[in-house]
Motif scaffolding. Sequence first.
Motif, PDB file in Angstrom:
ATOM      1  N   ASP A 132      91.885   3.173  -4.693  1.00 49.61           N
ATOM      2  CA  ASP A 132      91.019   2.069  -4.273  1.00 49.61           C
ATOM      3  C   ASP A 132      91.823   0.889  -3.741  1.00 49.61           C
ATOM      4  O   ASP A 132      91.311  -0.233  -3.649  1.00 49.61           O
ATOM      5  CB  ASP A 132      90.144   1.607  -5.453  1.00 49.61           C
ATOM      6  CG  ASP A 132      88.968   2.551  -5.696  1.00 49.61           C
ATOM      7  OD1 ASP A 132      88.628   3.320  -4.787  1.00 49.61           O
ATOM      8  OD2 ASP A 132      88.408   2.514  -6.808  1.00 49.61           O
ATOM      9  N   LEU A 133      93.091   1.124  -3.381  1.00 50.33           N
ATOM     10  CA  LEU A 133      93.903   0.061  -2.802  1.00 50.33           C
ATOM     11  C   LEU A 133      93.211  -0.544  -1.583  1.00 50.33           C
ATOM     12  O   LEU A 133      93.055  -1.752  -1.468  1.00 50.33           O
ATOM     13  CB  LEU A 133      95.267   0.615  -2.373  1.00 50.33           C
ATOM     14  CG  LEU A 133      96.383   0.636  -3.405  1.00 50.33           C
ATOM     15  CD1 LEU A 133      97.571   1.430  -2.865  1.00 50.33           C
ATOM     16  CD2 LEU A 133      96.805  -0.771  -3.776  1.00 50.33           C
ATOM     17  N   SER A 134      92.832   0.324  -0.666  1.00 51.70           N
ATOM     18  CA  SER A 134      92.145  -0.106   0.549  1.00 51.70           C
ATOM     19  C   SER A 134      91.848   1.120   1.390  1.00 51.70           C
ATOM     20  O   SER A 134      92.777   1.800   1.851  1.00 51.70           O
ATOM     21  CB  SER A 134      93.012  -1.085   1.362  1.00 51.70           C
ATOM     22  OG  SER A 134      92.505  -1.221   2.679  1.00 51.70           O
ATOM     23  N   ASN A 135      90.578   1.414   1.603  1.00 49.84           N
ATOM     24  CA  ASN A 135      90.227   2.509   2.506  1.00 49.84           C
ATOM     25  C   ASN A 135      90.813   2.275   3.892  1.00 49.84           C
ATOM     26  O   ASN A 135      91.257   3.209   4.564  1.00 49.84           O
ATOM     27  CB  ASN A 135      88.711   2.652   2.603  1.00 49.84           C
ATOM     28  CG  ASN A 135      88.095   3.241   1.337  1.00 49.84           C
ATOM     29  OD1 ASN A 135      88.731   4.004   0.619  1.00 49.84           O
ATOM     30  ND2 ASN A 135      86.850   2.868   1.071  1.00 49.84           N
ATOM     31  N   GLY A 136      90.829   1.018   4.314  1.00 49.15           N
ATOM     32  CA  GLY A 136      91.370   0.678   5.625  1.00 49.15           C
ATOM     33  C   GLY A 136      92.849   0.974   5.732  1.00 49.15           C
ATOM     34  O   GLY A 136      93.328   1.440   6.775  1.00 49.15           O
ATOM     35  N   MET A 137      93.588   0.710   4.652  1.00 46.04           N
ATOM     36  CA  MET A 137      95.027   0.982   4.667  1.00 46.04           C
ATOM     37  C   MET A 137      95.300   2.468   4.828  1.00 46.04           C
ATOM     38  O   MET A 137      96.113   2.888   5.651  1.00 46.04           O
ATOM     39  CB  MET A 137      95.654   0.461   3.372  1.00 46.04           C
ATOM     40  CG  MET A 137      97.175   0.548   3.329  1.00 46.04           C
ATOM     41  SD  MET A 137      97.834   2.132   2.745  1.00 46.04           S
ATOM     42  CE  MET A 137      97.455   2.033   0.984  1.00 46.04           C
ATOM     43  N   PHE A 138      94.607   3.303   4.054  1.00 50.06           N
ATOM     44  CA  PHE A 138      94.808   4.743   4.172  1.00 50.06           C
ATOM     45  C   PHE A 138      94.426   5.243   5.565  1.00 50.06           C
ATOM     46  O   PHE A 138      95.084   6.125   6.123  1.00 50.06           O
ATOM     47  CB  PHE A 138      94.010   5.485   3.100  1.00 50.06           C
ATOM     48  CG  PHE A 138      94.621   5.429   1.734  1.00 50.06           C
ATOM     49  CD1 PHE A 138      95.699   6.226   1.408  1.00 50.06           C
ATOM     50  CD2 PHE A 138      94.114   4.567   0.767  1.00 50.06           C
ATOM     51  CE1 PHE A 138      96.279   6.178   0.142  1.00 50.06           C
ATOM     52  CE2 PHE A 138      94.681   4.510  -0.508  1.00 50.06           C
ATOM     53  CZ  PHE A 138      95.767   5.316  -0.818  1.00 50.06           C
ATOM     54  N   ALA A 139      93.362   4.681   6.130  1.00 50.99           N
ATOM     55  CA  ALA A 139      92.909   5.126   7.446  1.00 50.99           C
ATOM     56  C   ALA A 139      93.935   4.838   8.531  1.00 50.99           C
ATOM     57  O   ALA A 139      93.946   5.518   9.575  1.00 50.99           O
ATOM     58  CB  ALA A 139      91.584   4.457   7.796  1.00 50.99           C
ATOM     59  N   GLU A 140      94.808   3.870   8.312  1.00 48.80           N
ATOM     60  CA  GLU A 140      95.801   3.529   9.324  1.00 48.80           C
ATOM     61  C   GLU A 140      96.885   4.587   9.477  1.00 48.80           C
ATOM     62  O   GLU A 140      97.482   4.710  10.541  1.00 48.80           O
ATOM     63  CB  GLU A 140      96.449   2.171   9.007  1.00 48.80           C
ATOM     64  CG  GLU A 140      95.549   0.978   9.204  1.00 48.80           C
ATOM     65  CD  GLU A 140      95.125   0.790  10.655  1.00 48.80           C
ATOM     66  OE1 GLU A 140      95.875   1.216  11.556  1.00 48.80           O
ATOM     67  OE2 GLU A 140      94.041   0.221  10.881  1.00 48.80           O
ATOM     68  N   PHE A 141      97.184   5.357   8.414  1.00 49.59           N
ATOM     69  CA  PHE A 141      98.283   6.314   8.561  1.00 49.59           C
ATOM     70  C   PHE A 141      97.868   7.770   8.354  1.00 49.59           C
ATOM     71  O   PHE A 141      98.613   8.680   8.738  1.00 49.59           O
ATOM     72  CB  PHE A 141      99.454   5.956   7.648  1.00 49.59           C
ATOM     73  CG  PHE A 141      99.236   6.189   6.183  1.00 49.59           C
ATOM     74  CD1 PHE A 141      99.558   7.403   5.595  1.00 49.59           C
ATOM     75  CD2 PHE A 141      98.733   5.180   5.368  1.00 49.59           C
ATOM     76  CE1 PHE A 141      99.378   7.615   4.238  1.00 49.59           C
ATOM     77  CE2 PHE A 141      98.551   5.386   4.005  1.00 49.59           C
ATOM     78  CZ  PHE A 141      98.867   6.608   3.439  1.00 49.59           C
ATOM     79  N   LEU A 142      96.692   8.032   7.756  1.00 53.61           N
ATOM     80  CA  LEU A 142      96.216   9.406   7.651  1.00 53.61           C
ATOM     81  C   LEU A 142      95.590   9.843   8.979  1.00 53.61           C
ATOM     82  O   LEU A 142      95.279   9.007   9.827  1.00 53.61           O
ATOM     83  CB  LEU A 142      95.189   9.529   6.526  1.00 53.61           C
ATOM     84  CG  LEU A 142      95.669   9.192   5.109  1.00 53.61           C
ATOM     85  CD1 LEU A 142      94.518   9.351   4.123  1.00 53.61           C
ATOM     86  CD2 LEU A 142      96.855  10.055   4.707  1.00 53.61           C
ATOM     87  N   ASP A 143      95.405  11.141   9.143  1.00 55.17           N
ATOM     88  CA  ASP A 143      94.767  11.634  10.363  1.00 55.17           C
ATOM     89  C   ASP A 143      93.257  11.380  10.278  1.00 55.17           C
ATOM     90  O   ASP A 143      92.752  10.964   9.221  1.00 55.17           O
ATOM     91  CB  ASP A 143      95.067  13.126  10.539  1.00 55.17           C
ATOM     92  CG  ASP A 143      94.276  13.976   9.573  1.00 55.17           C
ATOM     93  OD1 ASP A 143      93.369  14.688  10.028  1.00 55.17           O
ATOM     94  OD2 ASP A 143      94.561  13.920   8.361  1.00 55.17           O
ATOM     95  N   PRO A 144      92.512  11.630  11.334  1.00 52.81           N
ATOM     96  CA  PRO A 144      91.069  11.316  11.323  1.00 52.81           C
ATOM     97  C   PRO A 144      90.271  12.043  10.249  1.00 52.81           C
ATOM     98  O   PRO A 144      89.175  11.583   9.898  1.00 52.81           O
ATOM     99  CB  PRO A 144      90.621  11.728  12.730  1.00 52.81           C
ATOM    100  CG  PRO A 144      91.830  11.533  13.583  1.00 52.81           C
ATOM    101  CD  PRO A 144      92.980  11.956  12.712  1.00 52.81           C
ATOM    102  N   THR A 145      90.778  13.157   9.707  1.00 56.98           N
ATOM    103  CA  THR A 145      90.038  13.815   8.631  1.00 56.98           C
ATOM    104  C   THR A 145      90.190  13.072   7.305  1.00 56.98           C
ATOM    105  O   THR A 145      89.492  13.388   6.334  1.00 56.98           O
ATOM    106  CB  THR A 145      90.529  15.261   8.421  1.00 56.98           C
ATOM    107  OG1 THR A 145      91.851  15.256   7.862  1.00 56.98           O
ATOM    108  CG2 THR A 145      90.512  16.043   9.732  1.00 56.98           C
TER     109      THR A 145
END
Length: 426
Positions: free
Chosen positions: A153-166
């Motif tokens: 729960d750090l930040s969904n936005g943070m994870f979205a920046e470096f993970l792929d679209p899935t």
Amino acid sequence: MTDLMPAAHQPVAEQWPTLAPPRSNPIRRVGALVAIRMIAKDLPATIHLEGKSYGLGGPAMRVHRGAAFLDRLGQDAGSGFGEAYLAGDWDPEPGTDLADLLVPFAERFSNEETRHLLPKWAQSLRWLVTRSQPGEQENDRAGARENISRHYDLSNGMFAEFLDPTLTYSAAYFGGGDPTADLATASYDELSPAQLAKLDAILDAAGVQSGSRVLDIGCGWASLAIRAAQRGAWVTAITIAAQQALLAQRRIADAGVSDRVQVALRDYRDQIGEFDAVLSVEMIEAVGEKYWPVYFDAIERRLAPGGVAVVQAIVMPHERMLATRNTFTWVQKYIFPGGLIPSVKVIEEVTAEHTGLRPEVLLHLGADYARTLRIWRNRFIEHWPAIEALGFDPTFRRMWEFYLAYSEAGFRTGYLDDVQMRFTRR
């Protein structure tokens, strides 16, 4: 990719109290220096420290603050080296990739003959500078929610920046060859196909098809649940990370499979019902040794007659798991509180003693994980301005760069592996 922070980096004391310079202790400092000299005698890397160089050459690191670096190592063998990096006490030499630097250290652990960095007489003194895991990281229901939330729960936005679209946060499967052969060519564009290949391998191993009833324990951001639903399965996806669950629900709706996937904020111990397939991807590492029997018992109880479970797990050599299971490591302190990586052997022992499940290793993804981690780290660095805009500071950047590089080194050397295991009833 190398994009170093300034040598003078200094954490904000109020935000990072654990990185305050430790009280100087001349005896511990001397002990740390002696340990470095022992380690470096046959280490294919270079440590530049207080005007002297140690090691056999190869990837190099430069210590900027020698006294603080030695004090940290002397105070805590499990976390000191990583904490010194977070604090800015050392950096790789310009042009040296952080993971490449960490590989020689990881190789010492993965090689049977050189597994211990120190000679046996020095190992016997490690208890003086080794910490035990704190009681507040207990993985009962309340503790597990807290531990998981601190990471996922750090930040969904943070994870979205470096993970792929899935938004798949586990090892991808690049399918054959040696994924570590040329990490310099690792490309973000190859990640999504490899993640989908991994998801399909799991679903195939579990026999998931149209009409299958599927339980996804620790569902992440729902990539596996969505993929199963697209096959026509009925999916119950559970997590104990509140922010993760909200985004998972939104992604399921965007994929048009809301009628086939139910997301629940639920502990695996509280799930009811029978399922044709029970899936759990890289979640066992957060369960804790005390609860491994409970975890596998829960999987078995949820399986319908003839059902199949597939667990993807990060694993380490059994001897190293036994040696480190009661220590408090840098990863537990800063990244995954309450976590412990199992071995294949301990999974076999736990399931044999506490369940009627029969495990079978289907796929080894350790080398694939090294490539996955290199792509994530490159992407994290490239997208750092956007991550920083979310409220994260330069010390957080160093923490995640070290975590991703440290993990990559472990998988490149075989100190860590990632396995897909199928479980059927005996």
